[in-house]
Design a protein around this motif. Structure first.
Motif, PDB file in Angstrom:
ATOM      1  N   ILE A   1      75.820  89.235  -3.873  1.00  0.00           N
ATOM      2  CA  ILE A   1      74.648  89.938  -3.338  1.00  0.00           C
ATOM      3  C   ILE A   1      73.977  90.694  -4.470  1.00  0.00           C
ATOM      4  CG2 ILE A   1      73.879  91.664  -1.676  1.00  0.00           C
ATOM      5  CD1 ILE A   1      76.626  91.084  -0.200  1.00  0.00           C
ATOM      6  N   LEU A   2      72.673  90.493  -4.625  1.00  0.00           N
ATOM      7  CA  LEU A   2      71.881  91.271  -5.579  1.00  0.00           C
ATOM      8  C   LEU A   2      71.073  92.281  -4.775  1.00  0.00           C
ATOM      9  CD1 LEU A   2      70.557  88.448  -7.937  1.00  0.00           C
ATOM     10  CD2 LEU A   2      72.521  89.943  -8.277  1.00  0.00           C
ATOM     11  N   ALA A   3      71.144  93.544  -5.181  1.00  0.00           N
ATOM     12  CA  ALA A   3      70.485  94.604  -4.425  1.00  0.00           C
ATOM     13  C   ALA A   3      70.026  95.717  -5.352  1.00  0.00           C
ATOM     14  CB  ALA A   3      71.452  95.175  -3.386  1.00  0.00           C
TER      15      ALA A   3
ATOM     16  N   VAL B   1      76.485  97.460 -11.807  1.00  0.00           N
ATOM     17  CA  VAL B   1      75.073  97.786 -11.895  1.00  0.00           C
ATOM     18  C   VAL B   1      74.564  97.434 -13.280  1.00  0.00           C
ATOM     19  CG1 VAL B   1      73.368  99.638 -11.807  1.00  0.00           C
ATOM     20  CG2 VAL B   1      75.284  99.657 -10.226  1.00  0.00           C
ATOM     21  N   ASN B   2      73.419  96.777 -13.328  1.00  0.00           N
ATOM     22  CA  ASN B   2      72.727  96.547 -14.586  1.00  0.00           C
ATOM     23  C   ASN B   2      71.774  97.725 -14.758  1.00  0.00           C
ATOM     24  OD1 ASN B   2      70.877  95.842 -16.584  1.00  0.00           O
ATOM     25  ND2 ASN B   2      70.987  93.672 -16.071  1.00  0.00           N
ATOM     26  N   THR B   3      72.107  98.631 -15.642  1.00  0.00           N
ATOM     27  CA  THR B   3      71.323  99.861 -15.786  1.00  0.00           C
ATOM     28  C   THR B   3      69.915  99.596 -16.304  1.00  0.00           C
ATOM     29  OG1 THR B   3      72.318 100.242 -17.954  1.00  0.00           O
ATOM     30  CG2 THR B   3      73.314 101.363 -16.072  1.00  0.00           C
ATOM     31  N   GLY B   4      69.704  98.475 -16.978  1.00  0.00           N
ATOM     32  CA  GLY B   4      68.372  98.154 -17.476  1.00  0.00           C
ATOM     33  C   GLY B   4      67.407  97.782 -16.367  1.00  0.00           C
ATOM     34  N   THR B   5      67.887  97.044 -15.377  1.00  0.00           N
ATOM     35  CA  THR B   5      67.021  96.589 -14.283  1.00  0.00           C
ATOM     36  C   THR B   5      67.224  97.383 -12.999  1.00  0.00           C
ATOM     37  OG1 THR B   5      68.640  94.961 -13.528  1.00  0.00           O
ATOM     38  CG2 THR B   5      67.018  94.220 -15.158  1.00  0.00           C
ATOM     39  N   HIS B   6      68.270  98.183 -12.942  1.00  0.00           N
ATOM     40  CA  HIS B   6      68.631  98.945 -11.740  1.00  0.00           C
ATOM     41  C   HIS B   6      68.899  98.029 -10.548  1.00  0.00           C
ATOM     42  CE1 HIS B   6      67.923 102.723 -13.743  1.00  0.00           C
ATOM     43  NE2 HIS B   6      66.761 102.248 -14.181  1.00  0.00           N
ATOM     44  N   ILE B   7      69.421  96.840 -10.851  1.00  0.00           N
ATOM     45  CA  ILE B   7      69.817  95.894  -9.814  1.00  0.00           C
ATOM     46  C   ILE B   7      71.342  95.801  -9.834  1.00  0.00           C
ATOM     47  CG2 ILE B   7      69.721  93.483  -9.033  1.00  0.00           C
ATOM     48  CD1 ILE B   7      67.070  94.852  -8.731  1.00  0.00           C
ATOM     49  N   GLY B   8      71.950  95.960  -8.674  1.00  0.00           N
ATOM     50  CA  GLY B   8      73.394  95.862  -8.559  1.00  0.00           C
ATOM     51  C   GLY B   8      73.825  94.478  -8.122  1.00  0.00           C
TER      52      GLY B   8
ATOM     53  N   ILE C   1      67.855  94.588  -0.375  1.00  0.00           N
ATOM     54  CA  ILE C   1      68.599  93.378  -0.735  1.00  0.00           C
ATOM     55  C   ILE C   1      67.634  92.391  -1.386  1.00  0.00           C
ATOM     56  CG2 ILE C   1      69.914  91.399   0.140  1.00  0.00           C
ATOM     57  CD1 ILE C   1      71.430  94.057   0.282  1.00  0.00           C
ATOM     58  N   LYS C   2      68.014  91.886  -2.556  1.00  0.00           N
ATOM     59  CA  LYS C   2      67.177  90.938  -3.296  1.00  0.00           C
ATOM     60  C   LYS C   2      67.586  89.493  -3.038  1.00  0.00           C
ATOM     61  CE  LYS C   2      65.034  94.274  -5.384  1.00  0.00           C
ATOM     62  NZ  LYS C   2      63.809  94.734  -4.763  1.00  0.00           N
ATOM     63  N   ASP C   3      68.898  89.233  -2.962  1.00  0.00           N
ATOM     64  CA  ASP C   3      69.379  87.862  -2.808  1.00  0.00           C
ATOM     65  C   ASP C   3      70.811  87.879  -2.301  1.00  0.00           C
ATOM     66  OD1 ASP C   3      69.247  85.002  -3.097  1.00  0.00           O
ATOM     67  OD2 ASP C   3      70.440  85.184  -4.927  1.00  0.00           O
ATOM     68  N   VAL C   4      71.140  86.904  -1.470  1.00  0.00           N
ATOM     69  CA  VAL C   4      72.518  86.716  -0.998  1.00  0.00           C
ATOM     70  C   VAL C   4      72.833  85.230  -1.117  1.00  0.00           C
ATOM     71  CG1 VAL C   4      74.124  86.924   0.928  1.00  0.00           C
ATOM     72  CG2 VAL C   4      72.274  88.583   0.684  1.00  0.00           C
ATOM     73  N   ARG C   5      73.975  84.920  -1.723  1.00  0.00           N
ATOM     74  CA  ARG C   5      74.392  83.519  -1.769  1.00  0.00           C
ATOM     75  C   ARG C   5      75.892  83.420  -1.532  1.00  0.00           C
ATOM     76  NH1 ARG C   5      73.266  84.450  -7.336  1.00  0.00           N
ATOM     77  NH2 ARG C   5      75.194  84.305  -8.500  1.00  0.00           N
TER      78      ARG C   5
ATOM     79  N   ILE D   1      72.637  90.422   6.354  1.00  0.00           N
ATOM     80  CA  ILE D   1      72.555  91.132   5.067  1.00  0.00           C
ATOM     81  C   ILE D   1      71.173  90.965   4.465  1.00  0.00           C
ATOM     82  CG2 ILE D   1      73.428  91.205   2.692  1.00  0.00           C
ATOM     83  CD1 ILE D   1      76.205  90.564   3.834  1.00  0.00           C
ATOM     84  N   ASN D   2      70.601  89.772   4.578  1.00  0.00           N
ATOM     85  CA  ASN D   2      69.254  89.525   4.050  1.00  0.00           C
ATOM     86  C   ASN D   2      68.196  90.389   4.713  1.00  0.00           C
ATOM     87  OD1 ASN D   2      69.102  87.683   1.859  1.00  0.00           O
ATOM     88  ND2 ASN D   2      69.761  86.044   3.220  1.00  0.00           N
ATOM     89  N   LYS D   3      68.437  90.820   5.936  1.00  0.00           N
ATOM     90  CA  LYS D   3      67.478  91.672   6.654  1.00  0.00           C
ATOM     91  C   LYS D   3      67.492  93.129   6.180  1.00  0.00           C
ATOM     92  CE  LYS D   3      67.592  88.968  10.896  1.00  0.00           C
ATOM     93  NZ  LYS D   3      67.962  88.989  12.324  1.00  0.00           N
TER      94      LYS D   3
END
Length: 79
Positions: free
Chosen positions: A8-10, A38-45, A70-74, A64-66
């Motif tokens: 999950i990307l969030a 967490v990627n501190t550069g993009t603030h995406i976990g 949330i950016k992506d779930v696979r 979860i997608n709702k």
């Protein structure tokens, strides 16, 4: 019982993990493991969630997608 691994990307917000865990429990999935970074550069976990259930994984993925932030779930694997 089927085992699944979700990636999950969030957004990097404290409540995101809480909401994901709550939805997972409400949908009847057992949590077998979790890893969050967490990627501190993009603030995406990135959250890796290992779950198991007899229910179809699509039920959980759709919910979860709702969620906000949330950016992506696979689903990485199905066993």
């Amino acid at each position: 019982m089927n085992d699944y691994q979700l990636t999950i990307l969030a957004d990097d917000k404290q409540v995101v993990l809480e909401r994901i865990l709550q939805v997972t429990r409400y949908r009847g999935f057992l949590i077998n493991g979790i890893n969050a970074q967490v990627n501190t550069g993009t603030h995406i976990g990135t959250i890796e969630l290992m779950v198991s259930s007899d229910r179809p994984i699509e039920l959980l993925v759709d919910q979860i997608n709702k969620l906000i932030d949330i950016k992506d779930v696979r689903v990485d694997n199905r066993t």
